[in-house]
Design an enzyme around this catalytic site. Structure first.
Site, PDB file in Angstrom:
ATOM      1  N   LYS A   1       0.835  -1.431   0.076  1.00  0.00           N
ATOM      2  CA  LYS A   1      -0.079   0.134   0.082  1.00  0.00           C
ATOM      3  C   LYS A   1       0.765   1.324   0.027  1.00  0.00           C
ATOM      4  O   LYS A   1       0.298   2.348  -0.581  1.00  0.00           O
ATOM      5  CB  LYS A   1      -0.966  -0.181   1.264  1.00  0.00           C
ATOM      6  CG  LYS A   1      -2.163  -0.856   1.106  1.00  0.00           C
ATOM      7  CD  LYS A   1      -3.121  -0.669   2.362  1.00  0.00           C
ATOM      8  CE  LYS A   1      -4.268  -1.536   2.300  1.00  0.00           C
ATOM      9  NZ  LYS A   1      -5.229  -1.372   3.515  1.00  0.00           N
TER      10      LYS A   1
ATOM     11  N   ASP B   1     -10.037   3.110   2.517  1.00  0.00           N
ATOM     12  CA  ASP B   1     -10.039   2.325   3.899  1.00  0.00           C
ATOM     13  C   ASP B   1     -10.777   3.308   5.046  1.00  0.00           C
ATOM     14  O   ASP B   1     -11.453   2.883   5.741  1.00  0.00           O
ATOM     15  CB  ASP B   1      -8.610   1.851   4.407  1.00  0.00           C
ATOM     16  CG  ASP B   1      -8.042   0.839   3.685  1.00  0.00           C
ATOM     17  OD1 ASP B   1      -8.925   0.049   3.478  1.00  0.00           O
ATOM     18  OD2 ASP B   1      -6.824   0.701   3.711  1.00  0.00           O
TER      19      ASP B   1
ATOM     20  N   GLY C   1       0.370   1.314  12.058  1.00  0.00           N
ATOM     21  CA  GLY C   1       0.720   1.011  10.744  1.00  0.00           C
ATOM     22  C   GLY C   1      -0.188   1.661   9.682  1.00  0.00           C
ATOM     23  O   GLY C   1      -1.019   2.582   9.820  1.00  0.00           O
TER      24      GLY C   1
ATOM     25  N   GLY D   1     -14.327  -5.303  11.931  1.00  0.00           N
ATOM     26  CA  GLY D   1     -13.862  -4.474  10.734  1.00  0.00           C
ATOM     27  C   GLY D   1     -14.668  -5.331   9.447  1.00  0.00           C
ATOM     28  O   GLY D   1     -14.126  -4.790   8.283  1.00  0.00           O
TER      29      GLY D   1
HETATM   30  P1  NDP Z   1       0.845  -3.238   9.687  1.00  0.00           P
HETATM   31  O1  NDP Z   1       1.454  -4.186   9.569  1.00  0.00           O
HETATM   32  O2  NDP Z   1       0.966  -1.803   8.682  1.00  0.00           O
HETATM   33  O3  NDP Z   1       0.972  -2.409  11.205  1.00  0.00           O
HETATM   34  C1  NDP Z   1       0.546  -3.533  12.179  1.00  0.00           C
HETATM   35  C2  NDP Z   1       0.375  -2.654  13.476  1.00  0.00           C
HETATM   36  O4  NDP Z   1       0.219  -3.760  14.642  1.00  0.00           O
HETATM   37  C3  NDP Z   1       1.610  -1.926  14.075  1.00  0.00           C
HETATM   38  O5  NDP Z   1       1.367  -0.521  14.675  1.00  0.00           O
HETATM   39  C4  NDP Z   1       2.376  -2.888  14.857  1.00  0.00           C
HETATM   40  O6  NDP Z   1       3.131  -2.279  15.900  1.00  0.00           O
HETATM   41  C5  NDP Z   1       1.114  -3.409  15.746  1.00  0.00           C
HETATM   42  N1  NDP Z   1       1.359  -4.716  16.232  1.00  0.00           N
HETATM   43  C6  NDP Z   1       1.736  -6.031  15.765  1.00  0.00           C
HETATM   44  N2  NDP Z   1       1.511  -7.022  16.569  1.00  0.00           N
HETATM   45  C7  NDP Z   1       1.455  -6.347  17.737  1.00  0.00           C
HETATM   46  C8  NDP Z   1       1.514  -6.802  19.316  1.00  0.00           C
HETATM   47  N3  NDP Z   1       1.722  -8.107  19.439  1.00  0.00           N
HETATM   48  N4  NDP Z   1       1.154  -5.994  20.037  1.00  0.00           N
HETATM   49  C9  NDP Z   1       0.972  -4.602  19.925  1.00  0.00           C
HETATM   50  N5  NDP Z   1       0.728  -4.021  18.521  1.00  0.00           N
HETATM   51  C10 NDP Z   1       1.232  -4.980  17.673  1.00  0.00           C
HETATM   52  O7  NDP Z   1      -0.765  -3.458   9.352  1.00  0.00           O
HETATM   53  P2  NDP Z   1      -1.995  -2.837   8.761  1.00  0.00           P
HETATM   54  O8  NDP Z   1      -2.217  -1.323   9.697  1.00  0.00           O
HETATM   55  O9  NDP Z   1      -1.950  -2.889   7.455  1.00  0.00           O
HETATM   56  O10 NDP Z   1      -3.097  -3.550   9.396  1.00  0.00           O
HETATM   57  C11 NDP Z   1      -3.532  -3.331  10.876  1.00  0.00           C
HETATM   58  C12 NDP Z   1      -4.928  -4.555  10.997  1.00  0.00           C
HETATM   59  O11 NDP Z   1      -6.095  -3.969  10.531  1.00  0.00           O
HETATM   60  C13 NDP Z   1      -4.867  -6.009  10.752  1.00  0.00           C
HETATM   61  O12 NDP Z   1      -5.511  -6.804  11.528  1.00  0.00           O
HETATM   62  C14 NDP Z   1      -5.754  -5.864   9.212  1.00  0.00           C
HETATM   63  O13 NDP Z   1      -5.995  -7.153   9.155  1.00  0.00           O
HETATM   64  C15 NDP Z   1      -6.598  -4.766   9.487  1.00  0.00           C
HETATM   65  N6  NDP Z   1      -7.283  -4.180   8.425  1.00  0.00           N
HETATM   66  C16 NDP Z   1      -8.584  -3.941   8.189  1.00  0.00           C
HETATM   67  C17 NDP Z   1      -9.064  -3.558   6.984  1.00  0.00           C
HETATM   68  C18 NDP Z   1     -10.554  -3.825   6.879  1.00  0.00           C
HETATM   69  O14 NDP Z   1     -10.983  -3.318   5.808  1.00  0.00           O
HETATM   70  N7  NDP Z   1     -11.405  -4.139   7.632  1.00  0.00           N
HETATM   71  C19 NDP Z   1      -8.217  -2.834   6.026  1.00  0.00           C
HETATM   72  C20 NDP Z   1      -6.781  -2.873   6.412  1.00  0.00           C
HETATM   73  C21 NDP Z   1      -6.538  -3.431   7.577  1.00  0.00           C
HETATM   74  P3  NDP Z   1       4.509  -2.099  15.592  1.00  0.00           P
HETATM   75  O15 NDP Z   1       4.974  -0.563  14.855  1.00  0.00           O
HETATM   76  O16 NDP Z   1       5.295  -1.926  17.010  1.00  0.00           O
HETATM   77  O17 NDP Z   1       5.014  -3.065  14.852  1.00  0.00           O
END
Ligand code: NDP
Length: 278
Positions: A64, A101, A128, A239
């Site tokens: 993205k 989104d 993220g 979501g």
């Molecule tokens: P990214 O990989 O860009 O970001 C992941 C985020 O999760 C980061 O902030 C990361 O923190 C955090 N994270 C991961 N593991 C942990 C943990 N164990 N404890 C605390 N924080 C954690 O992913 P996206 O932003 O693209 O996606 C995030 C969620 O949103 C996903 O579940 C995805 O499926 C969902 N989503 C849903 C959509 C919808 O249309 N319903 C559309 C897009 C996404 P750190 O920075 O420290 O790594």
């Protein structure tokens, strides 16, 4: 250029519901289209997109952000978020990039669930790509104050800096959650559920009648939703609706008509938690 060909590029992408959602929308509105899922690892994504001759595409993890420089034109919202999830072929064959989104999230909360976002005090967990879209969209929708908490605090600070509204947007450490007060909007935008990792969250952050919303859905969202119910949140949603609404926004950009999302939502909702990824 193939006028009826669309695709979603992601990695992994085999569980994507987008082909099914767009097929349902097309059927509903009598629009013939072919929409496929293309597995596109970051190393080959740009070449795969160049070889694609369709009229539009969705882009999902992990491409993205990297798709931005491949667009000749990018919407204001996608530029602010720094991520594109919808590509539309222009007449000169180059791509225009949008990000649906944020609109999908706001529409799901306000239209499907009938909840007002204005004047809420929000907490976003995560920083993220999805958190970025959610943060900008929630602020645009009238959320009064937004606190961003991320496992890696520097990323929360980067997001707050990118938003550039220090009076409305604050960052805190995860460890501060015990003493930070409460919120009437809590959005889980982490991907922790995908790794079956439970978030450490105190009940005290949940204000009376709060909305707790997990951007993921199915089994991935189950731990956060169970926590929110145990904390007696007023409204608890996953979501799935956001996924369908962001698809409908993309569909409207490509076809000039917005489908009725309710039948598709009802169909997919009835199947959960069989589907555990977007
Ligand atoms: P990214 O990989 O860009 O970001 C992941 C985020 O999760 C980061 O902030 C990361 O923190 C955090 N994270 C991961 N593991 C942990 C943990 N164990 N404890 C605390 N924080 C954690 O992913 P996206 O932003 O693209 O996606 C995030 C969620 O949103 C996903 O579940 C995805 O499926 C969902 N989503 C849903 C959509 C919808 O249309 N319903 C559309 C897009 C996404 P750190 O920075 O420290 O790594």
């Amino acid at each position: 250029m193939s006028d009826s060909t669309y695709a979603v590029f992601g990695h992994p992408v085999e569980h994507s519901l987008s082909p099914r959602i767009h097929a349902e929308f097309g059927k509903q509105l009598g629009i013939a289209l072919a929409y496929t899922a293309i597995d596109a690892p970051p190393q080959t994504f740009a070449a795969q997109l160049r070889a694609f001759d369709g009229r539009g595409a969705n882009v999902t993890l992990p491409n993205k952000q990297s798709v931005l420089p491949l667009c000749a034109e990018v919407s204001d919202f996608a530029r602010r978020v720094g991520a594109v999830n919808t590509l539309t072929r222009r007449l000169d064959k180059h791509w225009r990039g949008d990000n649906t989104d944020g609109a999908g999230l706001v529409r799901d909360i306000t239209q499907r669930h009938g909840l007002d976002l204005r004047e809420r005090h929000g907490l976003i967990l995560g920083a993220g790509g999805a958190a970025r879209a959610a943060a900008f969209a929630l602020l645009d929708a009238g959320v009064a104050q937004l606190t961003i908490v991320n496992r890696t605090p520097e990323r929360a600070d980067e997001l707050a800096d990118a938003i550039g509204e220090p009076d409305r947007v604050h960052t805190r450490y995860w460890a501060d959650l015990d003493t930070i007060g409460n919120f009437d909007l809590i959005v889980n935008a982490t991907s922790a559920g995908h790794a079956h990792e439970a978030l450490q969250l105190p009940f005290a952050i949940v204000a009376p009648r709060a909305l707790c919303y997990d951007l993921s859905y199915g089994l991935v969202a189950s731990a956060f939703l169970a926590w929110a119910r145990a904390a007696k949140a007023g409204y608890v949603h996953d979501g799935l609706g956001m996924l369908i609404e962001q698809a409908a926004e993309s569909f409207a950009i490509w076809h000039g008509q917005r489908p009725d999302t309710d039948p598709v939502y009802a169909e997919l909702r009835a199947e959960l938690p069989l589907h555990a990824s977007d």
